[in-house]
Design a protein around this motif. Sequence first.
Motif, short mmCIF file in Angstrom:
data_model
loop_
_atom_site.label_atom_id
_atom_site.label_comp_id
_atom_site.label_asym_id
_atom_site.label_seq_id
_atom_site.Cartn_x
_atom_site.Cartn_y
_atom_site.Cartn_z
N ILE A 117 4.08 11.03 -5.97
CA ILE A 117 3.43 12.37 -6.61
C ILE A 117 4.23 11.43 -8.21
CG2 ILE A 117 3.97 14.44 -7.20
CD1 ILE A 117 1.94 13.48 -4.88
N ALA A 118 5.58 10.80 -8.56
CA ALA A 118 6.17 10.60 -9.63
C ALA A 118 5.05 10.15 -10.11
CB ALA A 118 7.45 10.07 -9.79
N GLY A 119 4.36 8.84 -9.75
CA GLY A 119 3.87 7.99 -10.61
C GLY A 119 2.45 8.78 -10.93
N LEU A 120 1.64 9.34 -9.47
CA LEU A 120 0.92 10.58 -10.01
C LEU A 120 0.83 10.85 -11.66
CD1 LEU A 120 -2.35 10.77 -9.31
CD2 LEU A 120 -1.40 12.96 -7.39
N GLY A 121 1.75 11.08 -11.63
CA GLY A 121 2.26 12.25 -13.14
C GLY A 121 2.55 11.37 -14.22
N THR A 128 -2.73 5.64 -17.80
CA THR A 128 -3.05 3.85 -16.94
C THR A 128 -2.75 3.42 -15.81
OG1 THR A 128 -0.46 3.51 -17.34
CG2 THR A 128 -2.41 3.23 -19.59
N PRO A 129 -3.10 3.28 -14.83
CA PRO A 129 -3.16 2.73 -13.50
C PRO A 129 -1.47 2.41 -12.77
CG PRO A 129 -4.80 1.33 -14.72
CD PRO A 129 -4.25 1.46 -15.52
N GLU A 130 -2.04 2.94 -11.93
CA GLU A 130 0.05 2.88 -11.27
C GLU A 130 -0.75 2.07 -9.98
OE1 GLU A 130 3.83 4.11 -9.57
OE2 GLU A 130 2.92 4.32 -11.74
N PRO A 131 -0.54 0.59 -10.03
CA PRO A 131 -0.44 -0.35 -8.76
C PRO A 131 0.34 0.00 -7.66
CG PRO A 131 0.18 -1.66 -10.99
CD PRO A 131 -0.35 0.19 -11.70
N GLY A 132 -0.34 -0.27 -6.58
CA GLY A 132 -0.08 0.07 -5.15
C GLY A 132 0.07 1.54 -4.85
N PHE A 133 -0.30 2.47 -6.11
CA PHE A 133 -0.82 3.81 -5.23
C PHE A 133 -1.23 4.41 -4.28
CE2 PHE A 133 -2.57 8.40 -5.57
CZ PHE A 133 -1.07 8.58 -6.13
N GLY A 134 -1.08 5.51 -3.63
CA GLY A 134 -1.68 6.13 -2.06
C GLY A 134 -1.52 6.53 -1.74
N PHE A 166 -9.39 4.69 -7.87
CA PHE A 166 -9.03 4.53 -9.24
C PHE A 166 -7.86 4.11 -9.75
CE2 PHE A 166 -12.97 7.35 -9.31
CZ PHE A 166 -14.20 6.18 -9.15
N ILE A 167 -6.61 5.56 -9.33
CA ILE A 167 -5.32 5.15 -9.74
C ILE A 167 -4.40 4.46 -10.17
CG2 ILE A 167 -3.47 7.03 -9.56
CD1 ILE A 167 -5.34 9.47 -8.98
N ALA A 168 -4.85 3.91 -8.59
CA ALA A 168 -3.92 2.35 -8.42
C ALA A 168 -4.86 1.22 -9.37
CB ALA A 168 -4.74 1.73 -6.65
N GLY A 169 -5.23 1.46 -9.68
CA GLY A 169 -6.15 0.54 -10.59
C GLY A 169 -7.34 -0.87 -9.78
N ASN A 170 -7.54 0.13 -8.85
CA ASN A 170 -8.80 -0.91 -7.86
C ASN A 170 -9.94 -1.16 -7.64
OD1 ASN A 170 -6.45 -1.20 -5.78
ND2 ASN A 170 -6.76 0.11 -4.62
N ARG A 185 -7.22 15.53 -11.31
CA ARG A 185 -8.21 16.57 -9.82
C ARG A 185 -6.97 16.65 -8.75
NH1 ARG A 185 -12.74 14.85 -13.35
NH2 ARG A 185 -12.71 13.44 -12.10
N LEU A 186 -6.31 15.26 -8.79
CA LEU A 186 -6.12 14.78 -7.36
C LEU A 186 -4.44 15.50 -6.76
CD1 LEU A 186 -5.57 12.93 -4.56
CD2 LEU A 186 -4.83 11.10 -5.93
N GLN A 187 -3.71 15.95 -8.43
CA GLN A 187 -2.87 16.36 -8.29
C GLN A 187 -3.13 18.32 -7.20
OE1 GLN A 187 0.84 15.78 -8.38
NE2 GLN A 187 0.77 17.35 -6.74
N LYS A 188 -4.08 18.40 -8.41
CA LYS A 188 -4.62 20.32 -7.73
C LYS A 188 -5.01 19.66 -6.07
CE LYS A 188 -7.92 23.60 -9.44
NZ LYS A 188 -8.87 23.22 -10.13
#
Length: 210
Positions: A117-121, A128-134, A166-170, A185-188
Amino acid sequence: MFDFFKKKSPTADTPRESTNPQPLNGRKGHVGGIEALTLDGTMYFFGFDFRSDLVVSPLIPDAALMARFASEHMEQRDGVHDQAYWRELVGYAIDGSELCSEEASRTFDTQALAAAIAGLGRVRREGTPEPGFGIEYHLRYLLGAAGGWEVPEEAGDEDADAWIGFIAGNEPVPEGESLSDVAARLQKHLNALVDAAPGNWGTLFAVLKS
């Protein structure tokens, strides 16, 4: 037959009267089975109606209490059963699942979720993308099932898996969209899932809100 005590997470087999859980939102008498997840090293059991895609119980960290709950509030296709019957089904849930075969996908860590969630923030702020996000699909699915699929349409999940990619940069963000907007939108959506989840589902996974 089953190694019921393979993991230390379920607590002792003598539940206290004062801790008897109640069905979520009046979901009593559902035909279903027992599932489990692990959060921060503790295994939690819950009742699940497979036909309706609904979680019917709170998260219960006690094998005997889960069996009692099921004997009082759940049924099988052939009717009601006693605690001993349900205790055997709880044993199945310790090592297996009808919903999710991968144990790793049923195991969660609050610190890891907080880091996500911190990375999403950061993505929301910086774009910019957050590699490995999930955020594990199975967790999002269970929160939706606990909440009765009552997430508002404007916070719907029809694109949640794509948003995570998209957020992970994939994958590149579609033309005309910004990564910051996708992250918002994802956080919402995550906020809505937690808000709709009753009982301790919402409190145990409140870390997903921001």
